[in-house]
Design a protein around this motif. Structure first.
Motif, PDB file in Angstrom:
ATOM      1  N   PRO A   1       0.796  -1.233   0.000  1.00  0.00           N
ATOM      2  CA  PRO A   1       0.000   0.000   0.000  1.00  0.00           C
ATOM      3  C   PRO A   1       0.824   1.277   0.000  1.00  0.00           C
ATOM      4  O   PRO A   1       0.264   2.360   0.160  1.00  0.00           O
ATOM      5  CB  PRO A   1      -0.795  -0.125   1.310  1.00  0.00           C
ATOM      6  CG  PRO A   1       0.096  -0.907   2.217  1.00  0.00           C
ATOM      7  CD  PRO A   1       0.890  -1.844   1.335  1.00  0.00           C
ATOM      8  N   HIS A   2       2.142   1.162  -0.210  1.00  0.00           N
ATOM      9  CA  HIS A   2       2.985   2.368  -0.120  1.00  0.00           C
ATOM     10  C   HIS A   2       4.199   2.213  -1.025  1.00  0.00           C
ATOM     11  O   HIS A   2       5.233   1.690  -0.604  1.00  0.00           O
ATOM     12  CB  HIS A   2       3.416   2.560   1.343  1.00  0.00           C
ATOM     13  CG  HIS A   2       4.185   3.820   1.581  1.00  0.00           C
ATOM     14  ND1 HIS A   2       4.441   4.302   2.838  1.00  0.00           N
ATOM     15  CD2 HIS A   2       4.769   4.702   0.733  1.00  0.00           C
ATOM     16  CE1 HIS A   2       5.129   5.414   2.749  1.00  0.00           C
ATOM     17  NE2 HIS A   2       5.360   5.679   1.479  1.00  0.00           N
ATOM     18  N   VAL A   3       4.033   2.625  -2.268  1.00  0.00           N
ATOM     19  CA  VAL A   3       5.154   2.571  -3.225  1.00  0.00           C
ATOM     20  C   VAL A   3       5.210   3.889  -4.009  1.00  0.00           C
ATOM     21  O   VAL A   3       4.221   4.613  -4.104  1.00  0.00           O
ATOM     22  CB  VAL A   3       5.030   1.392  -4.216  1.00  0.00           C
ATOM     23  CG1 VAL A   3       4.981   0.066  -3.481  1.00  0.00           C
ATOM     24  CG2 VAL A   3       3.829   1.547  -5.118  1.00  0.00           C
ATOM     25  N   HIS A   4       6.394   4.158  -4.545  1.00  0.00           N
ATOM     26  CA  HIS A   4       6.585   5.343  -5.397  1.00  0.00           C
ATOM     27  C   HIS A   4       7.236   4.882  -6.697  1.00  0.00           C
ATOM     28  O   HIS A   4       8.390   4.475  -6.696  1.00  0.00           O
ATOM     29  CB  HIS A   4       7.506   6.351  -4.721  1.00  0.00           C
ATOM     30  CG  HIS A   4       7.042   6.795  -3.373  1.00  0.00           C
ATOM     31  ND1 HIS A   4       6.207   7.864  -3.186  1.00  0.00           N
ATOM     32  CD2 HIS A   4       7.283   6.291  -2.133  1.00  0.00           C
ATOM     33  CE1 HIS A   4       5.969   8.022  -1.891  1.00  0.00           C
ATOM     34  NE2 HIS A   4       6.603   7.071  -1.229  1.00  0.00           N
ATOM     35  N   MET A   5       6.467   4.945  -7.783  1.00  0.00           N
ATOM     36  CA  MET A   5       7.017   4.549  -9.082  1.00  0.00           C
ATOM     37  C   MET A   5       7.034   5.770  -9.997  1.00  0.00           C
ATOM     38  O   MET A   5       6.229   6.684  -9.837  1.00  0.00           O
ATOM     39  CB  MET A   5       6.170   3.430  -9.682  1.00  0.00           C
ATOM     40  CG  MET A   5       6.152   2.182  -8.793  1.00  0.00           C
ATOM     41  SD  MET A   5       5.152   0.819  -9.450  1.00  0.00           S
ATOM     42  CE  MET A   5       3.517   1.306  -8.967  1.00  0.00           C
TER      43      MET A   5
ATOM     44  N   LEU B   1      -6.261  10.182   1.341  1.00  0.00           N
ATOM     45  CA  LEU B   1      -5.577  11.470   1.217  1.00  0.00           C
ATOM     46  C   LEU B   1      -4.274  11.426   1.994  1.00  0.00           C
ATOM     47  O   LEU B   1      -4.272  11.221   3.210  1.00  0.00           O
ATOM     48  CB  LEU B   1      -6.473  12.588   1.770  1.00  0.00           C
ATOM     49  CG  LEU B   1      -5.904  13.999   1.636  1.00  0.00           C
ATOM     50  CD1 LEU B   1      -5.911  14.444   0.171  1.00  0.00           C
ATOM     51  CD2 LEU B   1      -6.694  14.987   2.506  1.00  0.00           C
ATOM     52  N   LYS B   2      -3.156  11.634   1.278  1.00  0.00           N
ATOM     53  CA  LYS B   2      -1.847  11.632   1.934  1.00  0.00           C
ATOM     54  C   LYS B   2      -1.525  13.032   2.428  1.00  0.00           C
ATOM     55  O   LYS B   2      -1.639  14.007   1.685  1.00  0.00           O
ATOM     56  CB  LYS B   2      -0.765  11.182   0.939  1.00  0.00           C
ATOM     57  CG  LYS B   2       0.676  11.337   1.419  1.00  0.00           C
ATOM     58  CD  LYS B   2       1.126  10.189   2.280  1.00  0.00           C
ATOM     59  CE  LYS B   2       2.567  10.306   2.782  1.00  0.00           C
ATOM     60  NZ  LYS B   2       3.576   9.911   1.815  1.00  0.00           N
ATOM     61  N   ILE B   3      -1.122  13.097   3.691  1.00  0.00           N
ATOM     62  CA  ILE B   3      -0.807  14.390   4.307  1.00  0.00           C
ATOM     63  C   ILE B   3       0.541  14.285   5.020  1.00  0.00           C
ATOM     64  O   ILE B   3       0.783  13.333   5.766  1.00  0.00           O
ATOM     65  CB  ILE B   3      -1.901  14.774   5.339  1.00  0.00           C
ATOM     66  CG1 ILE B   3      -3.233  15.032   4.621  1.00  0.00           C
ATOM     67  CG2 ILE B   3      -1.482  15.990   6.145  1.00  0.00           C
ATOM     68  CD1 ILE B   3      -4.414  15.182   5.569  1.00  0.00           C
TER      69      ILE B   3
ATOM     70  N   THR C   1       6.799  -1.296   1.594  1.00  0.00           N
ATOM     71  CA  THR C   1       8.208  -1.095   1.232  1.00  0.00           C
ATOM     72  C   THR C   1       8.621   0.370   1.149  1.00  0.00           C
ATOM     73  O   THR C   1       9.788   0.680   1.287  1.00  0.00           O
ATOM     74  CB  THR C   1       8.511  -1.725  -0.131  1.00  0.00           C
ATOM     75  OG1 THR C   1       7.655  -1.139  -1.108  1.00  0.00           O
ATOM     76  CG2 THR C   1       8.346  -3.228  -0.089  1.00  0.00           C
ATOM     77  N   ASP C   2       7.691   1.285   0.840  1.00  0.00           N
ATOM     78  CA  ASP C   2       8.091   2.646   0.440  1.00  0.00           C
ATOM     79  C   ASP C   2       9.031   2.552  -0.767  1.00  0.00           C
ATOM     80  O   ASP C   2      10.063   3.219  -0.833  1.00  0.00           O
ATOM     81  CB  ASP C   2       8.751   3.393   1.600  1.00  0.00           C
ATOM     82  CG  ASP C   2       8.519   4.894   1.545  1.00  0.00           C
ATOM     83  OD1 ASP C   2       8.133   5.415   0.477  1.00  0.00           O
ATOM     84  OD2 ASP C   2       8.747   5.558   2.572  1.00  0.00           O
ATOM     85  N   GLU C   3       8.645   1.689  -1.700  1.00  0.00           N
ATOM     86  CA  GLU C   3       9.479   1.406  -2.880  1.00  0.00           C
ATOM     87  C   GLU C   3       9.901   2.679  -3.605  1.00  0.00           C
ATOM     88  O   GLU C   3       9.082   3.563  -3.889  1.00  0.00           O
ATOM     89  CB  GLU C   3       8.685   0.531  -3.855  1.00  0.00           C
ATOM     90  CG  GLU C   3       9.378   0.228  -5.159  1.00  0.00           C
ATOM     91  CD  GLU C   3      10.406  -0.887  -5.045  1.00  0.00           C
ATOM     92  OE1 GLU C   3      10.428  -1.582  -4.009  1.00  0.00           O
ATOM     93  OE2 GLU C   3      11.166  -1.080  -6.005  1.00  0.00           O
TER      94      GLU C   3
HETATM   95 ZN   LIG Z   1       6.705   7.007   0.818  1.00  0.00          ZN
END
Ligand SMILES: [Zn+2]
Length: 475
Positions: A61-65, A157-159, A325-327
């Motif tokens: 639920p937490h990746v950055h591509m 919503l990401k804050i 992961t915070d990929e």
């Molecule tokens: Zn992140």
């Protein structure tokens, strides 16, 4: 006629682990039956899963591509996109990835979604969704747009409560705007996904360490410290409590203080959920001293071994619900190009080994049940993020996102065997199980090391947070 039967495996279902045959028709699970009860000739294809574990596809639920990060020289580093990262995820048994879209100055929520679609649609072999990231001063009309986005299937919503780095502006949202956002989330059934750090403490520590000329990244835990997590978690949780119905998901919990703050909120019955990251469970600030120590780093930062124990305790006690992961997939050169407290590349490479590595840490080493392991790498994320029971469950009617794990597989993680990049923070880590078949909505994507997916296979997942999650009912 079924399209596929996965036969004879130990199937992790919502009601426990059962030895069973799982039948798939089209994109969905059609039947779960006693072994042999479905005649082999009732399916076009049978996969023999005897001696194997059959579980729902992993959900990160937490990746950055396709994410832009500024290198120390000011040039942008654009990380690997959904085609590349999704391929690695499928090899590792993860079928759904939740990334972010960026609601920037002057834009609308709709523009944020559409501009991110350009990076994803037709380019993602995994199913995907975005959290909408408030990225700067919210526009005056933001409450109405947020309400519309939640109703349209974009409910998270990401804050940020910090700019994270002294060189960066625009991430931090002030508490007045957060208060207003919480009122919309509570009314419309949205979920806040929070990066909480105390900006004053973090920026104070940056200034102090820079003044003292102790700028090496090995000191990151002094900057992004336990007190910051304590103060920031308690402040935002108190704000949430003041707006009844506000549900929050605390991202990348890294300290015992954060675990305790969530535990306290949950004891009050508040709908607060916790996430930690794979490497926070296994590495501590001591690991920054190892060669290329930046490879273990993600913001906030690694902490002490006591913090790590608290995180593990949280995974077993309904405080930490998901392991993400915070990929941020880039080369070793780019991951280690920054070496100061204020320029070290964030994020981590790990979507591929996450299921295998966490099996070793949870099931083999700590005796977690298969069900708890599956909750932490798949089911809880589906529930909290509004995808359940479509995702995260082996159940009739659910999407046929199925992973076959081989628990006899022994070996070690090596970056060269993975499909991610030229390093892994898990190099040399023991393997006690590994995915051998990954299925997304009925299509075999990976089987015995062969890749059959295409960048057109992934679909955007519109979501709705369940009333159980919004009310804080047990997951
Ligand atoms: Zn992140």
């Amino acid at each position: 006629m079924f399209d596929l039967i996965i036969s004879g495996g130990d199937v992790v279902t919502p009601r426990g682990v059962v030895r069973a045959d799982v039948a798939v028709s089209g994109e969905a699970i059609a039947a779960i039956a006693a072994v042999g009860a479905l005649p082999a000739d009732s399916a076009k294809r049978v996969i023999d899963a005897k001696g194997h574990i059959v579980m729902p596809g992993g959900i990160d639920p937490h990746v950055h591509m396709h994410h832009t990060w500024m290198k120390p020289d000011g040039t942008p580093l654009v990380t690997a996109g959904p085609d590349h990262v999704g391929r690695a995820a499928l090899y590792g048994g993860t079928t759904t990835l939740i990334d972010f879209c960026f609601w920037r100055d002057g834009g609308t929520a709709q523009q944020a979604i559409e501009s991110r679609d350009a990076d994803f649609v037709g380019k993602s072999p995994c199913d995907f969704a975005y959290h909408i990231m408030l990225h700067s001063e919210p526009p005056p009309q933001f409450s109405g747009q947020l309400a519309e986005a939640i109703q349209a299937g974009y409910p998270t919503l990401k804050i940020f409560t910090t700019n994270i780095l002294p060189t960066r502006q625009g991430r931090m949202i002030d508490f007045g705007d957060i208060w207003e956002a919480f009122q919309v989330l509570a009314k419309e059934g949205g979920l806040g996904v929070i990066h909480a750090e105390d900006n004053d403490i973090v920026m104070h520590m940056y200034a102090k360490l820079i003044r003292e000329n102790r700028v090496s990244f090995e000191n990151l835990a002094e900057v992004h410290n336990q007190l910051s997590e304590d103060l920031s978690f308690r402040r935002i949780l108190r704000l949430a409590e003041s707006v009844p119905g506000t549900a929050l998901y605390m991202m990348h919990v890294s300290a015992g203080t954060g675990v305790e703050a969530i535990a306290e909120a949950r004891r009050k019955g508040l709908p607060i959920y916790g996430e930690t990251l794979h490497q926070y469970l296994f590495y501590s600030q001591e690991d920054y001293k190892r060669p290329n120590g930046q490879i273990y780093h993600t913001y906030p930062s690694l902490k002490s071994q006591d913090d790590q124990r608290a995180l593990w305790h949280g995974t077993a006690n309904d405080v930490i619900h998901c392991v993400a992961t915070d990929e941020l997939c880039c080369s070793l050169k780019d991951k280690t190009i920054g070496n100061r407290i204020d320029d070290t590349t964030g994020g981590n490479s790990g979507v591929e080994p996450r299921l295998g590595v966490m099996y070793t840490e949870m099931v083999t080493r700590r005796g977690y049940s298969l069900s708890r392991y599956v909750d932490l790498v798949s089911t809880n994320a589906a529930k909290i993020m509004g995808l359940y029971p479509r995702k995260g469950a082996i159940a009739v009617g659910s999407d046929a996102d199925i992973v076959v794990l081989d628990p006899t597989r022994r070996g070690k993680v090596h970056a060269a065997d993975l499909h991610e990049t030229d390093y892994t923070p898990w190099e040399g880590h023991d393997i006690f199980a590994w995915p051998v078949v990954t299925i997304l909505r009925g299509k075999v994507m990976v089987e015995d090391g062969k890749y059959f997916a295409s960048p057109n296979d992934g679909r955007y997942l519109k979501r709705k947070i369940s009333s159980e999650v919004l009310n804080g009912a047990p997951l």
